[in-house]
Design an enzyme around this catalytic site. Structure first.
Site, PDB file in Angstrom:
ATOM      1  N   TYR A   1      49.561  66.538 -65.848  1.00  0.00           N
ATOM      2  CA  TYR A   1      50.034  65.400 -66.642  1.00  0.00           C
ATOM      3  C   TYR A   1      48.885  64.599 -67.256  1.00  0.00           C
ATOM      4  O   TYR A   1      48.920  64.266 -68.443  1.00  0.00           O
ATOM      5  CB  TYR A   1      50.871  64.496 -65.734  1.00  0.00           C
ATOM      6  CG  TYR A   1      51.279  63.168 -66.313  1.00  0.00           C
ATOM      7  CD1 TYR A   1      52.351  63.061 -67.198  1.00  0.00           C
ATOM      8  CD2 TYR A   1      50.620  61.987 -65.940  1.00  0.00           C
ATOM      9  CE1 TYR A   1      52.746  61.834 -67.707  1.00  0.00           C
ATOM     10  CE2 TYR A   1      51.014  60.759 -66.439  1.00  0.00           C
ATOM     11  CZ  TYR A   1      52.066  60.687 -67.326  1.00  0.00           C
ATOM     12  OH  TYR A   1      52.452  59.465 -67.835  1.00  0.00           O
TER      13      TYR A   1
ATOM     14  N   SER B   1      48.763  56.622 -71.334  1.00  0.00           N
ATOM     15  CA  SER B   1      48.902  56.197 -69.939  1.00  0.00           C
ATOM     16  C   SER B   1      47.538  55.811 -69.402  1.00  0.00           C
ATOM     17  O   SER B   1      46.499  56.302 -69.880  1.00  0.00           O
ATOM     18  CB  SER B   1      49.474  57.342 -69.098  1.00  0.00           C
ATOM     19  OG  SER B   1      49.447  57.021 -67.720  1.00  0.00           O
TER      20      SER B   1
ATOM     21  N   LYS C   1      48.025  63.133 -71.309  1.00  0.00           N
ATOM     22  CA  LYS C   1      47.954  61.739 -71.726  1.00  0.00           C
ATOM     23  C   LYS C   1      46.588  61.402 -72.325  1.00  0.00           C
ATOM     24  O   LYS C   1      46.492  60.582 -73.244  1.00  0.00           O
ATOM     25  CB  LYS C   1      48.285  60.815 -70.546  1.00  0.00           C
ATOM     26  CG  LYS C   1      49.763  60.848 -70.177  1.00  0.00           C
ATOM     27  CD  LYS C   1      50.626  60.459 -71.376  1.00  0.00           C
ATOM     28  CE  LYS C   1      52.091  60.387 -71.049  1.00  0.00           C
ATOM     29  NZ  LYS C   1      52.913  59.955 -72.206  1.00  0.00           N
TER      30      LYS C   1
END
Length: 254
Positions: free
Chosen positions: A157, A144, A161
């Protein structure tokens, strides 16, 4: 031009969103596809049907990527159905938006288990199949833009990533001797189930669109081309690399 003719592609988290779009795009380029899903069998079956309508074969295999046993089961199912594992796409991920200071431990743990541990176990299982086959292969992880920038509601999160991207860099070294290439795709803001509610705020959506030089948010289908390229022989000398697919958002500092 069929870039993946005769290959078997495995995609995790492929019943919807980016995973589904990648699976279908790989089929358009000639691949048979095994998709992994955690829930929603109807959605998974719909993706299988779409692939079959393209004249390709597909199977859907249920499994929680956070469970190491699901990884070996997924790889085995693909080999049983299609005879090989040629391309693996690690896509499954979650992002339950939450503020940092009061984030529950179970939210952190589950996000790490799915996004990072799941990518590790699935990549390991696919790589072992590729090594045993003796003809190399390609692994593509959906990381990401969040691997490169922060997010106040994504403190659990963004590290996962970044970890997925780092995993591909290390795997490129570890698996290079077996002819297995490992690369990352870093999507920008793509409209999926993860962020659909967040982007329902029209003011926020317009702000995000204004930050993107190409003037629009991404669609899941925008990721497919980059994955197919990295999976194909056109990228035969590309490993340990990362491709940003973000409409130019990352470079726009103005």
């Amino acid at each position: 031009m069929m870039l993946l003719e005769g290959k078997t592609v495995l995609v995790t988290g492929a019943s919807r969103g980016i995973g589904a779009a990648v699976a279908v795009e790989c089929a358009r380029h000639g691949a048979n596809v095994a998709i992994n899903y955690a829930s929603s069998p109807d959605a998974a079956d719909a993706v299988v049907a779409e692939i079959e309508a393209l004249g390709r074969r597909a199977i859907a295999v249920k499994g929680d990527v956070a469970d190491p046993a699901a990884a070996t089961a997924f790889a085995k199912a693909a080999v049983d159905a299609f005879g090989s594992v040629d391309v693996f796409v690690s896509n499954a991920g979650i992002c339950p938006f939450h503020s940092f200071l009061d984030m529950p431990a179970e939210v952190v743990d589950r996000t790490i288990k799915v996004n990072l541990n799941g990518a590790f176990y699935m990549t390991q299982a696919a790589a072992n199949r590729m090594k045993d086959q003796g003809k190399g292969g390609a692994i593509v992880a959906i990381s990401s833009i969040s691997a490169l920038v922060g997010g106040g509601m994504q403190t659990h999160y963004t590290p996962t990533k970044a970890g997925v991207h780092s995993l591909m860099q290390s795997c490129a070294i570890a698996l290079g001797p077996y002819g297995i290439r490992c690369n990352s795709v870093l999507p920008g803001t793509i409209i999926t189930d993860i962020n659909r509610d967040d982007l329902a705020d029209e003011a926020k959506r317009k702000y995000m669109e204004g930050r993107i030089p190409l003037g629009r948010l991404g669609q899941p289908e925008d990721i497919g081309g980059a994955v197919v390229f990295l999976a194909s022989d056109m990228a035969r000398y590309v490993t340990g690399a990362a491709i940003l697919v973000d409409g130019g958002a990352f470079v726009n500092l103005q």
